[in-house]
Scaffold this motif. Structure first.
Motif, PDB file in Angstrom:
ATOM      1  N   LEU A 235     -41.474   1.950 -22.378  1.00 44.16           N
ATOM      2  CA  LEU A 235     -41.136   1.033 -21.298  1.00 44.16           C
ATOM      3  C   LEU A 235     -42.381   0.650 -20.501  1.00 44.16           C
ATOM      4  O   LEU A 235     -42.546  -0.516 -20.113  1.00 44.16           O
ATOM      5  CB  LEU A 235     -40.075   1.651 -20.390  1.00 44.16           C
ATOM      6  N   LEU A 236     -43.267   1.613 -20.263  1.00 38.59           N
ATOM      7  CA  LEU A 236     -44.533   1.309 -19.597  1.00 38.59           C
ATOM      8  C   LEU A 236     -45.359   0.353 -20.440  1.00 38.59           C
ATOM      9  O   LEU A 236     -45.918  -0.618 -19.925  1.00 38.59           O
ATOM     10  CB  LEU A 236     -45.318   2.597 -19.334  1.00 38.59           C
TER      11      LEU A 236
ATOM     12  N   LYS B 272     -44.261  -1.820 -22.603  1.00 39.11           N
ATOM     13  CA  LYS B 272     -43.619  -3.130 -22.551  1.00 39.11           C
ATOM     14  C   LYS B 272     -44.055  -3.863 -21.292  1.00 39.11           C
ATOM     15  O   LYS B 272     -44.393  -5.048 -21.328  1.00 39.11           O
ATOM     16  CB  LYS B 272     -42.103  -2.978 -22.585  1.00 39.11           C
ATOM     17  N   ASN B 273     -44.059  -3.154 -20.182  1.00 35.53           N
ATOM     18  CA  ASN B 273     -44.478  -3.750 -18.924  1.00 35.53           C
ATOM     19  C   ASN B 273     -45.944  -4.202 -18.997  1.00 35.53           C
ATOM     20  O   ASN B 273     -46.277  -5.297 -18.551  1.00 35.53           O
ATOM     21  CB  ASN B 273     -44.273  -2.759 -17.778  1.00 35.53           C
TER      22      ASN B 273
ATOM     23  N   SER C  11     -47.477  -8.027 -18.600  1.00 32.90           N
ATOM     24  CA  SER C  11     -48.064  -8.258 -17.279  1.00 32.90           C
ATOM     25  C   SER C  11     -49.586  -8.126 -17.225  1.00 32.90           C
ATOM     26  O   SER C  11     -50.166  -8.322 -16.158  1.00 32.90           O
ATOM     27  CB  SER C  11     -47.436  -7.311 -16.262  1.00 32.90           C
TER      28      SER C  11
ATOM     29  N   PRO D 132     -36.413  -2.818 -17.431  1.00 33.10           N
ATOM     30  CA  PRO D 132     -36.920  -2.269 -16.154  1.00 33.10           C
ATOM     31  C   PRO D 132     -36.363  -3.010 -14.960  1.00 33.10           C
ATOM     32  O   PRO D 132     -35.958  -4.109 -15.006  1.00 33.10           O
ATOM     33  CB  PRO D 132     -38.424  -2.474 -16.258  1.00 33.10           C
TER      34      PRO D 132
END
Length: 51
Positions: free
Chosen positions: A7-8, A10-11, A15, A51
């Protein structure tokens, strides 16, 4: 633990301008091939993964 790292990642992918290899390293994956395999196999349709 892997789910949190994915998930991190993906962020970071959406970004930051970081390269995939750098994101793999930053999220604790020692090999980009394992990172790619882990991200590819993750169930992105799971509502709890957003998220």
């Amino acid at each position: 633990m892997t789910e949190g790292r994915i998930l991190l990642a993906k962020n970071l992918l959406v970004s930051t301008p970081l390269a995939i290899k750098q994101i793999a390293y930053e999220t604790g994956f020692s090999q980009s091939s394992y990172f790619n395999q882990s991200v590819s196999s993750y169930d992105w349709h799971d509502a709890s993964a957003v998220p």
